[in-house]
Scaffold this active site. Structure first.
Site, PDB file in Angstrom:
ATOM      1  N   SER A  19      75.571   3.564 -12.479  1.00 33.35           N
ATOM      2  CA  SER A  19      75.300   2.130 -12.613  1.00 33.35           C
ATOM      3  C   SER A  19      74.000   1.708 -11.963  1.00 33.35           C
ATOM      4  O   SER A  19      73.544   0.584 -12.164  1.00 33.35           O
ATOM      5  CB  SER A  19      76.455   1.327 -12.019  1.00 33.35           C
TER       6      SER A  19
ATOM      7  N   GLU B 187      43.253  39.649  36.450  1.00 34.88           N
ATOM      8  CA  GLU B 187      42.422  40.376  35.503  1.00 34.88           C
ATOM      9  C   GLU B 187      41.044  40.768  36.022  1.00 34.88           C
ATOM     10  O   GLU B 187      40.495  41.784  35.602  1.00 34.88           O
ATOM     11  CB  GLU B 187      42.247  39.522  34.234  1.00 34.88           C
TER      12      GLU B 187
END
Length: 796
Positions: free
Chosen positions: A463, A93
């Site tokens: 139950s 860059e």
């Protein structure tokens, strides 16, 4: 006028006009510059920049579970970046970064000449400093005015900040594809590595991305990405950042990129969504997805993984008991990768070869696997929940060449034919002392079905509700030895169509039965008679103390069989009361929240159970409310431990512990199966059933379908945890009784048993009933040979 005089006048006026024009231009330029200065953003804001960082969800042991937000970013400092990675970005860059003043004048001149000659703008001339200016301070519009602003700001930034600070800003901000912003997020996304773990070829690959993240992307455009990587490597060699041998090695490396998730995607998606929703509801703004908040949950990552495996294992076991429902298979010579799927712990595979006792299949990534016939043999054709096709005689009875099937890897590393279960399950485990959720899964696969059954499914508890009734009975003067007649009963219930004739699951009746045996064997008729004696209103009051709401509790005798509704999380909360000494704790998921600076902005302060606290301490802000006395809690623990040791949950005895307690649950026509249990500070509930509440099939009870989930989880959760002895508190006495009468037994009685009582309910009379040849327990254990109801669960 001579020619010389004329030329002199021309030159004089030319000079005058030039000077005047220059002054005007200068004045206008100064005015324009000053005007521009006023419009420029303040570069001081770069001192304390706030990056958009996603919301992150962690386990209690700091494993990243999920992150929510559009951008993936992991802010770093320049000291965290390897020098060679910095060199790669400089080579790609801005090779003169450390020598220019923020602007590359040569590059700008080249771009200007290109514009004059061709009339086209050329990309280039932007330094890293100018990119920082553009990314942080200016818009993305491409105009000459913005370029001028960019140059001015770049010069100012260079005077204000160090080169390393500028580079740090750049490396954290840049977009590198696949929602990755900044080099740390990109390293994690493309390689699943920290920055320090990247090799040279990978560093060059990342450095090549800023120019065009989509064009040079190694995932979506590997050829162009390879060209760009090699360009970066050549630039690094030209700038003497690397040696020739390093270059030669790196440039010959293949592309090693693939999408890596930074989160444990398969670990806790239900939990992560619960945490995200809670955070958003409490903070109420979209900023929670960008301000870098860290949420630490109460989840234990190891136990969470165990819970998921346990649920999936139980679902596959149920599926294999009820046959293969995945016919017909898709079949063609060539499948696209999109035809292959991964759902839960299953994945697609194509049959490419069939031999006598083995099938060869190809996975999505072209890996070849073997499926032995023994791992296919289970796949008898599904006809109904209670009817299967004939046994398989060969692989070709079920599989053909080119079939696309689902497979999964077993614990022994072999592969087996599988399918995506139609049945579902949920599991939740709590720290029973403070309500912290230790593990939770709401189904087979969140990404296939996001419905969270652990917190959203309103199912009949069956139950599993009976301990509420038994707690009420003990509080109202009944004892564990109180006798209730297990005999036919006819109920004129307005909520039922016509008369209701409830039955035990086994369709048998056992006469006068002590409460201990009735709960251990889950006798329905005893529970109904007990509820009728106590009154629905009284039992409802108890249920409300345990955290249920009135709309969950039907005002009828069917309440005795758990005909209301509850979620698995509620059931785990209910049973935590029995485990923690009688205190109602509130389940919670989020332990603490940190901002992006690591400051704690929320810390959970749960009310905790305190069984050793003095009575005067009960009611203090940090203590959970006591809802049952230590004495009642002890008796209920004793009863629920008996369910495991001698009742419907004896399968759990495989854990070789004496401190396991709980209650199975199976609803009408086996539409819901449950096991709710606890031990050593953990309360956990497992549920298995169909979302549509259709029957699961004969013999599919809580002890057979749901209990294995609980066992598999507890096997890991209780590892290295000492057993907890059940110690009787003050107010509890032990007496030797005749179980047939509930009265005191003679010391030489052959059927006498020891039983616990509240001091005030210890029997004072002796039983004078003559001992029979067969013991009391023996006469009732015939249920263990029956194939029906919850009574049969101890068989499996």
């Amino acid at each position: 006028m001579t020619i010389y005089h004329f030329l002199f006048k021309v030159l004089k006026w030319t000079f005058f006009l030039f000077t005047t024009a220059s002054l005007c231009i200068a004045v206008v330029g100064v005015y324009f510059f000053n005007k521009l200065q006023d419009e420029l953003p303040d570069i001081e804001q770069l001192k304390a920049i706030e990056y958009k960082v996603p919301l992150k969800i962690y386990s209690s042991d700091e494993v990243l579970l999920a992150q929510f937000g559009e951008k993936k970013r992991i802010p770093i400092t320049i000291d965290d970046v390897p020098q060679q990675l910095i060199n790669a970005f400089l080579a790609a860059e801005d090779g003169n970064f450390y020598s220019h003043p923020g602007v590359d004048y040569k590059g700008l001149i080249r771009a200007a000449i290109q514009l004059i000659l061709t009339g086209k703008k050329k990309q280039g001339g932007s330094t890293i400093t100018m990119q920082v200016t553009r990314n942080f301070l200016l818009s993305r519009e491409k105009t000459y005015l913005r370029k001028i602003k960019e140059i001015i700001l770049a010069l100012k930034i260079e005077k204000k900040y160090s080169k390393n600070k500028i580079l740090e800003l750049y490396l954290n901000k840049i977009f590198l594809g696949h929602r990755a912003y900044g080099i740390a997020a990109a390293s994690s996304t493309y390689y699943g590595k920290d920055l320090s773990e990247l090799d040279l070829s990978q560093q060059a690959m990342l450095a090549g991305l800023p120019k065009a993240p989509s064009i040079y992307n190694p995932i979506t455009n590997p050829e162009r990405a390879l060209q760009r990587r090699n360009y970066v490597l050549r630039r690094m060699l030209e700038l003497n950042y690397i040696k020739q041998q390093d270059f030669d090695h790196a440039i010959n490396q293949p592309i090693s990129s693939s999408i890596h998730s930074t989160t444990s995607k398969s670990l806790a998606p239900y939990i992560s969504e619960m945490a995200r929703k809670e955070i958003f509801e409490n903070f109420g703004r979209e900023e929670v997805y960008t301000n870098g908040m860290k949420v630490f949950t109460t989840i234990n990552s190891s136990l969470q993984l165990t819970a998921i495996r346990a649920v999936r294992s139980a679902l596959h076991s149920y599926d294999q008991r009820h046959g293969y429902h995945s016919l017909p298979h898709k079949n063609k010579q060539e499948f696209n990768t999109s035809d292959f799927s991964t759902i839960g712990d299953t994945q697609s595979a194509q049959i490419i070869k069939i031999e006598k006792d083995i099938a060869i299949a190809k996975l999505k990534d072209n890996t070849l696997i073997e499926l032995p016939f023994n791992n296919i043999r289970w796949a008898k054709e599904f006809k109904t929940q209670d009817l299967l096709g004939p046994n398989l005689k060969s692989i070709t009875d079920i599989l053909n060449l080119n079939d696309l099937i689902q497979v999964r890897q077993r614990f022994d590393k072999t592969w087996e034919l599988s399918q995506i279960p139609k049945v579902e399950a949920a599991f939740v485990a709590l720290n029973s002392t403070n309500g912290a959720i230790l593990a939770l899964t709401g189904g087979f696969d969140f990404f296939n079905n996001k419905y969270n059954r652990a917190t959203q499914a309103k199912r009949q508890p069956g139950s599993g509700f009976k301990p509420i009734i038994y707690t009420t009975a003990l509080e109202q003067g009944f004892t564990t030895a109180s006798l209730i007649n297990d005999a036919p009963i006819v109920v004129d219930d307005p909520l039922q169509e016509g008369e209701w004739r409830p039955e035990n699951y086994s369709k048998k009746f056992f006469g006068m039965t002590p409460l201990r045996t009735a709960l251990r064997k889950s006798r329905n008729l005893v529970s109904i008679r007990l509820l009728r004696d106590l009154g629905i209103k009284e039992v409802t009051k108890t249920a409300l103390r345990f955290g249920f709401s009135k709309n969950q509790l039907p005002n009828s005798l069917s309440l005795a069989l758990g005909s209301g509704y509850a979620t698995p999380l509620q059931m785990a909360t209910m049973f935590s009361v029995f485990e923690n000494g009688g205190f109602l704790v509130k389940p919670y998921l989020i332990d603490r929240i940190e901002d992006n600076k690591g400051n704690i902005i929320f810390q959970a302060e749960p009310k905790t159970a305190c069984p050793l606290c003095q009575e005067k301490n009960i009611g203090e802000p940090h203590v959970a409310p006591r809802i049952i006395s230590p004495q009642i809690n002890f008796l209920m623990n004793s009863l629920l431990r008996d369910v495991v040791q001698r009742g419907t949950a004896t399968r759990a005895k495989v854990l070789n512990r004496n401190d396991l307690a709980g209650k199975t649950g199976t609803t009408n026509e086996q539409r819901d199966t449950w096991f709710n249990g606890f031990s050593a500070g953990i309360s956990a509930t497992a549920w298995l059933g169909f979302d549509a509440a259709t029957p699961l099939g004969r013999r599919e009870t809580g002890g057979k379908a749901a209990l294995p989930i609980w066992i598999d989880f507890m096997q890991a959760a209780l590892k290295n945890k000492p057993e907890h002895d059940l110690l009787a508190p003050k107010g509890i006495s032990k007496a030797f009784i005749d179980p047939k009468t509930g009265l005191l037994a003679q010391t030489d009685s052959s059927i006498g048993i020891w039983e616990f009582f509240l001091d005030e309910t210890v029997p004072t009379e002796f039983s004078f009933q003559q001992d029979e040849i067969n013991s009391y327990e023996g006469n009732n254990e015939e249920e263990n040979n029956d194939a029906g109801g919850e009574e049969e669960e101890s068989l499996f």
